[in-house]
Design a protein around this motif. Structure first.
Motif, PDB file in Angstrom:
ATOM      1  N   MET A 177       5.559  -8.605  29.403  1.00 51.96           N
ATOM      2  CA  MET A 177       5.897  -7.258  29.854  1.00 51.96           C
ATOM      3  C   MET A 177       6.240  -6.375  28.650  1.00 51.96           C
ATOM      4  O   MET A 177       5.842  -5.215  28.573  1.00 51.96           O
ATOM      5  CB  MET A 177       7.085  -7.332  30.807  1.00 51.96           C
ATOM      6  N   GLN A 194      13.486   1.693  28.595  1.00 54.49           N
ATOM      7  CA  GLN A 194      12.691   2.026  29.778  1.00 54.49           C
ATOM      8  C   GLN A 194      12.126   0.809  30.505  1.00 54.49           C
ATOM      9  O   GLN A 194      11.847   0.875  31.695  1.00 54.49           O
ATOM     10  CB  GLN A 194      11.523   2.948  29.384  1.00 54.49           C
ATOM     11  N   ILE A 195      11.927  -0.273  29.759  1.00 60.05           N
ATOM     12  CA  ILE A 195      11.270  -1.422  30.378  1.00 60.05           C
ATOM     13  C   ILE A 195      12.245  -2.575  30.611  1.00 60.05           C
ATOM     14  O   ILE A 195      12.329  -3.132  31.698  1.00 60.05           O
ATOM     15  CB  ILE A 195      10.092  -1.912  29.512  1.00 60.05           C
ATOM     16  N   PRO A 198      15.868  -1.834  33.012  1.00 56.06           N
ATOM     17  CA  PRO A 198      15.714  -1.832  34.469  1.00 56.06           C
ATOM     18  C   PRO A 198      15.531  -3.238  35.058  1.00 56.06           C
ATOM     19  O   PRO A 198      15.889  -3.476  36.204  1.00 56.06           O
ATOM     20  CB  PRO A 198      14.454  -0.980  34.677  1.00 56.06           C
ATOM     21  N   GLN A 199      15.002  -4.164  34.246  1.00 58.04           N
ATOM     22  CA  GLN A 199      14.793  -5.524  34.767  1.00 58.04           C
ATOM     23  C   GLN A 199      16.099  -6.300  34.884  1.00 58.04           C
ATOM     24  O   GLN A 199      16.192  -7.261  35.636  1.00 58.04           O
ATOM     25  CB  GLN A 199      13.830  -6.331  33.881  1.00 58.04           C
ATOM     26  N   THR A 286       9.270  -9.540  41.203  1.00 57.61           N
ATOM     27  CA  THR A 286       8.365 -10.587  40.721  1.00 57.61           C
ATOM     28  C   THR A 286       8.988 -11.354  39.592  1.00 57.61           C
ATOM     29  O   THR A 286       9.582 -10.784  38.713  1.00 57.61           O
ATOM     30  CB  THR A 286       7.047  -9.977  40.201  1.00 57.61           C
TER      31      THR A 286
ATOM     32  N   ALA B  84       1.903  -8.538  33.757  1.00 57.79           N
ATOM     33  CA  ALA B  84       2.876  -7.826  32.926  1.00 57.79           C
ATOM     34  C   ALA B  84       3.064  -6.391  33.370  1.00 57.79           C
ATOM     35  O   ALA B  84       3.163  -5.483  32.557  1.00 57.79           O
ATOM     36  CB  ALA B  84       2.473  -7.894  31.443  1.00 57.79           C
ATOM     37  N   HIS B  88       9.713  -2.120  38.206  1.00 58.31           N
ATOM     38  CA  HIS B  88      10.590  -1.055  38.686  1.00 58.31           C
ATOM     39  C   HIS B  88       9.859   0.273  38.844  1.00 58.31           C
ATOM     40  O   HIS B  88      10.463   1.264  39.215  1.00 58.31           O
ATOM     41  CB  HIS B  88      11.787  -0.893  37.752  1.00 58.31           C
ATOM     42  N   VAL B 131       5.659  -4.832  43.848  1.00 57.86           N
ATOM     43  CA  VAL B 131       5.880  -6.052  44.637  1.00 57.86           C
ATOM     44  C   VAL B 131       5.165  -6.011  45.979  1.00 57.86           C
ATOM     45  O   VAL B 131       5.017  -7.034  46.639  1.00 57.86           O
ATOM     46  CB  VAL B 131       7.378  -6.311  44.875  1.00 57.86           C
TER      47      VAL B 131
END
Lengths: 286, 367
Positions: A177, A194-195, A198-199, A286, B84, B88, B131
């Motif tokens: 990711m 930004q990536i 949030p996860q 996910t 990947a 969100h 999702v």
């Protein structure tokens, strides 16, 4: 199916039994705050009969000291959430993703530091805070006998847990990711902001909650590094109440204790669902 | 975009990921990196992407060395096995992300995202959460995100491995079609030799971090330069036997215990010229037949075998047989009704037989 039903019966019975002491304790606390005296769970009046309900124990809400203590508690808790949040999310990310000299030593070091009880460090921290207090301009806000100083110490004590927790959350995110984001044109900071962040939202929420509670209930550090009522937080104020009045009015102490819990109870009501999510899965999606 | 790799190497603390890879990819060409897991194909791809820094060698895009260029400045798009995607964000959020970073104006972003999404057949899913999509749809989003910035080079890291077989077939065709239509140079990493054979213009076969062969698919199949390539390309894999080549009455025979087969003159002469006592002989399962009316027994090319295993593949059966103690795989038509325990006569088509040096594992026929 029969065994399922009896099984459920027993688990409910077990759960009910195990929360009875807690329920009794809280009920007692609530009754005590509105009574002059209690015997068991019953409020007692001067003649020894049932009765004697009073709101006199709550008179402290009209004093400014309690509100200043509340504000100080809130300041410490919020400062901790912000400080620990920023340091843990950035430090945890770096430790999870970058290779740098001393990385392993740092990780074991923080773990070892976490094993030290705060009590062992009090004297050393005292000297550090006194030194910080001499810095011109900002000294009075972060040195000895200041809310800022207390928050600073509390942040430091909470960081090992925070950094390890966030590193664990970052470790669980796939490298792909991040690679995708870098190929899409994001720089390191943007990838983080930004990536990645949030996860790990559930992790941030959990950390914020733990930190807030730790800050709200902090006693030892504020008690040691503050003098007088001006910078006292709620637990310190409660302690002063017990040691300053003789004989101790335990019903008033109970009222202050309950008063201290109110913000936390409200906090829990609003975040209950979020908390359940954290404990159920750790991360969603996910 | 033209891509050249020169002695490209990657090692971590002495562990070699890629060892002096040298190859060039023409503008608009579709190249597959093929090999078993851990062979260095993904490592090489990530170096091309700029995610890994090479330990040695150079990467050139259109003649310029890009070793030190950041991934975002290389003009590449990449599709990952794990998709990947950013969970969100919505589908639109994902596809538009590269454009938003480039600060393209909003109306243009909308147009370009819609265009790419329509092309990928996900134009009506833009508001969905990631999702809520199936695996195939997620991979389309991922492909759309790679294409939306109109890259010069597309990189694929086993993009279809997580999809079911049917979907893999359709996506295979679609990716190939898109790549051809847009004329983008592409590198496609896969361990699936069928994918590599069907999609790629040229295949780089890798093993143990080393480039084993770099050739067009048919050449890899018909003229494998190493035993590894011969065994890896083609399904089911080639049978290998240790044999001696013997010249008798002006005729060449491959001999080893119970195996004794006549060889075509051109290949046998080349093999004999290598001057080795022993050679490894390779025969593909599809070049061995059950003897019947259509395939009569041929003198010198027929052996009797016992059937040990029958694997029905649908149209064909894959037989595991032994000739005395030598095991081999044979691909036969289903209609022939072979059963375990049967003794059958096999006739060998030796016209595409391969020979390898047992020490170097290099082909003695092709260099």
């Amino acid at each position: 199916m029969g065994s399922g039903k009896t099984g459920r019966f027993f688990s409910y019975a077990f759960l009910t039994l195990s929360i009875v002491p807690i329920l009794v304790g809280y009920t007692w606390l609530v009754i005590a705050t509105v009574s002059t005296r209690t015997r068991g769970l019953l409020p007692i009046n001067a003649e020894g009969g049932i009765g004697g309900l009073t709101l006199g124990n709550w008179s402290f809400v009209f004093e400014s000291a309690i509100w200043s203590a509340m504000l100080n508690s809130l300041l410490i808790a919020v400062a901790m959430v912000i400080g620990v949040g920023i340091a843990s999310t950035s430090g945890g990310y770096a430790l999870s993703r970058f290779k740098f000299p001393g990385r392993k030593g740092f990780l074991t070091g923080t773990l070892v530091l976490h094993a030290f009880k705060a009590e062992m460090l009090l004297i050393a921290i005292f000297f550090v805070l006194r030194w910080l207090g001499e810095i011109p301009l900002i000294g009075p806000y972060i040195g000895f006998n200041s809310v800022g100083g207390v928050a600073l110490v509390m942040v430091a004590l909470e960081l090992p847990l925070g950094i390890w927790l966030m590193k664990g959350f970052f470790d669980n995110i796939s490298w792909d990711m991040e690679r995708a984001a870098m190929i899409d044109g994001a720089g390191r900071f943007r990838v983080w902001w930004q990536i990645m962040l949030p996860q790990v939202r559930p992790g941030i929420a959990a950390l914020a909650l733990f930190t807030f509670i730790a800050g709200w209930n902090a006693y030892l550090v504020p008690f040691t590094f503050t003098i007088g009522t001006k910078v006292a937080n709620m637990p310190v104020y409660l302690n002063q109440l017990i040691s300053d009045t003789a004989p101790v009015n335990w019903n008033q102490v109970a009222a202050v204790g309950l008063f201290q819990m109110i913000p936390l109870i409200i906090f829990f009501i609003f975040t209950q669902e979020l908390l359940l999510n954290i404990y159920a899965g750790g991360s969603k999606g996910t | 975009m033209r891509v050249e790799l020169e002695n490209l190497s990657k090692a971590w603390d002495g562990v070699v990921g890629a060892d002096r890879i040298t190859l060039d990819i023409a503008d608009g060409e579709f190249v597959a990196f093929l090999g078993p897991s851990g062979c260095g194909k993904t490592t090489t791809l990530l170096m091309v992407a700029g995610i890994y820094k090479p330990s040695g060698g150079t990467i050139k895009f259109d003649g310029h060395v890009v070793n030190e260029v950041a991934p975002k400045d290389r003009g590449i798009g990449m599709v990952f096995q794990s998709y990947a995607l950013y969970p969100h964000m919505t589908v639109f959020g994902n596809i538009s992300y590269p454009l938003r970073i480039q600060k393209v104006n909003k109306t243009e972003i909308k147009e370009r995202v819609q265009k790419v999404a329509d092309m990928m057949g996900i134009g009506d899913l833009l508001d969905r959460k990631i999702v809520q999509l199936s695996g195939g749809q997620q991979q389309r989003v991922s492909l759309g995100r790679a294409l939306v910035k109109e890259p010069q080079l597309l990189l694929f890291d086993e993009p279809l491995s997580n999809l079911d077989a049917r979907l893999r077939l359709t996506m295979r065709g679609e990716i190939k079609r898109l790549q051809e239509e847009m004329g983008i140079t592409a590198i496609y990493v896969t361990h699936d030799q069928v994918e590599a054979m069907t999609m790629a213009d040229r295949i780089a076969v890798m093993s143990g971090g080393v480039l084993q062969a770099y050739d067009v698919p048919t050449d890899l199949y018909e003229h494998p330069k190493t035993q590894f390539v011969a065994g890896f390309v083609g399904n089911p894999p080639m049978n290998f036997f240790d044999v001696e080549i013997v010249a008798m009455d002006g005729e060449f025979r491959a001999k080893s215990g119970s195996i004794d087969l006549a060889l075509p003159r051109d290949r046998a002469e080349k093999a004999a010229a290598a001057g080795k006592d022993k050679l490894i002989m390779g025969v593909r399962p599809e070049d061995i037949y059950l003897v019947d009316d259509a395939e009569p027994a041929a003198p010198g090319r027929t052996l009797t075998a016992a059937i040990e295993v029958v694997e029905p593949l649908g149209r064909e059966d894959l037989l595991g047989v032994t000739v005395n103690d030598v095991e081999m795989r044979v691909l036969v038509d289903k209609t022939k009704g072979a059963a375990v325990g049967d003794n059958v006569d096999l006739v060998f088509d030796m016209s595409s037989v391969q020979f390898f040096d047992p020490e170097t594992e290099q082909s003695v026929l092709w260099t």
